[in-house]
Design an enzyme around this catalytic site. Structure first.
Site, short mmCIF file in Angstrom:
data_model
loop_
_atom_site.label_atom_id
_atom_site.label_comp_id
_atom_site.label_asym_id
_atom_site.label_seq_id
_atom_site.Cartn_x
_atom_site.Cartn_y
_atom_site.Cartn_z
N GLY A 239 5.47 -49.01 -30.45
CA GLY A 239 5.81 -47.66 -30.48
C GLY A 239 6.07 -46.98 -31.99
CD GLU A 273 5.37 -54.99 -24.95
OE1 GLU A 273 5.80 -53.87 -24.82
OE2 GLU A 273 5.57 -55.66 -24.10
N PRO A 274 2.86 -53.65 -30.49
CG PRO A 274 1.92 -54.23 -32.59
CD PRO A 274 2.63 -54.72 -31.16
N GLY A 275 0.72 -50.82 -30.42
CA GLY A 275 -0.64 -50.01 -30.10
C GLY A 275 -1.14 -49.08 -31.08
NE ARG A 276 1.22 -43.11 -31.17
CZ ARG A 276 0.64 -42.35 -30.31
NH1 ARG A 276 -0.44 -41.65 -30.85
NH2 ARG A 276 1.37 -42.34 -29.03
CE1 TYR A 316 0.71 -37.64 -24.27
CE2 TYR A 316 -0.85 -38.17 -25.98
CZ TYR A 316 -0.13 -38.35 -24.79
OH TYR A 316 -0.33 -39.81 -24.24
CB CYS A 342 -16.05 -25.14 -18.20
SG CYS A 342 -17.63 -25.24 -18.45
CD GLU A 343 -10.30 -27.32 -17.33
OE1 GLU A 343 -9.22 -26.56 -17.56
OE2 GLU A 343 -10.68 -27.91 -16.43
CE1 TYR A 371 -1.94 -45.38 -25.79
CE2 TYR A 371 -1.18 -44.92 -28.00
CZ TYR A 371 -1.08 -45.66 -26.88
OH TYR A 371 -0.25 -46.65 -26.72
C1 LIG Z 1 2.08 -47.98 -24.38
C2 LIG Z 1 2.81 -49.19 -24.57
C3 LIG Z 1 3.25 -49.82 -25.86
C4 LIG Z 1 2.29 -49.36 -26.96
O1 LIG Z 1 2.87 -48.29 -27.62
P1 LIG Z 1 2.50 -47.78 -29.09
O2 LIG Z 1 3.18 -46.41 -29.11
O3 LIG Z 1 0.80 -47.26 -28.85
O4 LIG Z 1 2.55 -48.71 -29.98
C5 LIG Z 1 3.73 -51.05 -25.80
N1 LIG Z 1 4.65 -51.40 -24.51
C6 LIG Z 1 4.57 -50.79 -23.58
C7 LIG Z 1 5.24 -51.38 -22.35
C8 LIG Z 1 3.52 -49.69 -23.43
O5 LIG Z 1 3.58 -48.97 -22.39
#
Ligand SMILES: *Cc1c(COP(=O)(O)O)cnc(C)c1O
Length: 418
Positions: A239, A273-276, A316, A342-343, A371
């Site tokens: 997050g 659990e980093p993503g972004r 968003y 077309c939106e 994303y």
């Molecule tokens: C989406 C998600 C993440 C990653 O979130 P980021 O904001 O991209 O870091 C981690 N854990 C869970 C369970 C998620 O659904």
């Protein structure tokens, strides 16, 4: 920090001119910087040095195999939310024992697949899911390792669509019911309780919601201990935000600096659990200007990338910086940067002050590594775009542009209408 920089007015991805990649593979095209990806991963890994930890890359942010493999090579685990993501993670070389599996709607097939793969743990989101995992595990004569996803009821102070940790959200188990659920989990024969999980939202720019949520979880862990329930894996979710415009999100070391002291003396493995924050600023989307259109009230810059390629602005109202790939001195205009779909919701930027662009010119949509492609679709029957990875002076196609034939793959016309 990232490695997309101007040199003599020309945008480079590491040591490669972006223009060269766009010319070679066409547009729209996603470009990822391997050095940036590795730097971001190491920032997490080093921040949590000294404590047992697993950095589980949240695949949904960017599930390209080359990206996953790069993280795997540096010791990453994976946070998956579907059987498809589990498949990708394993294929890219993430060890099963470093994979955690979240999501409110795991199917029986997905649960079976994860059990067969021997993942680290399921992050379970409801009591009925727990029953289902126990039933399937019994069927397979195995024990399923689980954590419960706890909803700590903390406002992450981010966009409502990407906030997940409040009572009103579909995610997790309310913290007030947690003890009872853990006792139930412990009573199930084919369940092994090993962890606890929380994830309160995305694009967080403050540390306090993180810390507040963790404090609640730690109180719960102590309560669980009193009931003889031991937590080995503390999964604090993902997050952390990134800079799209003028945000100043905390860095992993800031986060670790607040979190590690709270964990002193506790014998747990920290899972993150980093993503972004791993991939967001490590990718750009390069698009070509097709037409300029001066409306009565507005100027439009019409580009060849649409909401199907990058959905975040439409979904968003997210901000992405847009800049010419080749910078020159020129006036600015106020315009909407829009795609060919077309939106009316198909835009990359609204009422944006940008340099007066020319038809045929390449533009870079910045911070598009998270994303971006992973949320893309073939809406309007637009083949999904190419993805390229750069590493120093080297670059390679990591997903080729889809063809028209790809669009029809799997479709068939039934006998009765032939
Ligand atoms: C989406 C998600 C993440 C990653 O979130 P980021 O904001 O991209 O870091 C981690 N854990 C869970 C369970 C998620 O659904």
């Amino acid at each position: 920090m990232h490695f997309f920089k101007y040199k003599k007015g020309e945008l480079y991805a590491e040591e490669v001119p972006v223009r060269e990649i766009a010319a070679k593979y066409g547009t729209p095209v996603y470009i990822y910087s391997a050095s940036t990806l590795v730097r971001h991963f190491k920032a997490y890994d080093e921040a949590f040095d000294g404590k047992h930890h697993i950095i589980c890359f949240a695949l949904k942010a960017n599930s390209n195999s080359a990206v996953i493999r790069l993280f795997a090579k540096h010791g990453a685990g994976a946070d998956v939310v579907s059987g498809g993501e589990l498949f990708r993670a394993l294929k890219a070389g993430i060890p099963a024992k470093k994979i955690v599996y979240a999501g409110v709607g795991k199917t029986a097939d997905e649960i079976r697949f994860a059990l067969k793969s021997k993942i680290l743990m399921f992050n379970v989101e409801s009591e009925n899911e727990l029953r289902e995992i126990d039933r399937i595990a019994a069927d397979m004569k195995v024990k399923a390792s689980i954590a419960l996803r706890i909803n700590p009821d903390i406002d992450p102070q981010t966009h409502p669509y990407i906030s997940t940790g409040l009572k009103k959200h579909k995610f997790g188990i309310p913290i007030d019911d947690a003890l009872e659920h853990y006792k139930f989990a412990k009573s199930l024969k084919n369940i092994a309780v090993v962890g606890i999980h929380k994830h309160i939202g995305s694009q967080l720019t403050k540390i306090s919601p993180f810390v507040d949520a963790l404090k609640r979880i730690l109180i719960l862990i102590d309560e669980l201990a009193k009931s003889g329930i031991r937590i080995d894996f503390l999964d604090i979710g993902g997050g952390l935000g990134i800079t799209y415009l003028d945000e100043h999100p905390p860095q992993p070391r800031d986060l670790a600096g607040h979190i590690l002291p709270l964990l002193e003396g506790r014998d747990v493995t920290v899972v993150m659990e980093p993503g972004r924050s791993l991939v967001g600023n490590a990718g750009i989307l390069v698009t070509k200007t097709l037409y300029l259109k001066e409306g009565e009230e507005k100027n439009f810059v019409i580009v060849d990338a649409g909401m199907n390629d990058l959905m975040r602005p439409s979904l968003y109202n997210a901000y992405h910086h847009i800049q010419p790939v080749v910078k020159t001195r020129r006036d600015t205009i106020i315009a909407d940067v829009v795609g060919p779909i077309c939106e009316s919701g198909d835009f990359l930027a609204k009422d944006r002050e940008i340099p007066k662009v020319n038809q045929g010119e390449y533009l870079a949509v910045m911070s598009a590594g998270a994303y971006g492609f992973s949320m893309s679709s073939t809406y309007n029957s637009r083949p999904r775009v190419a993805e390229v990875m750069v590493n120093g002076t080297k670059f390679a196609l990591v997903r080729k542009r889809e063809t028209y034939a790809d669009l029809l793959r799997g479709e068939s016309i039934p006998e009765f209408i032939r």
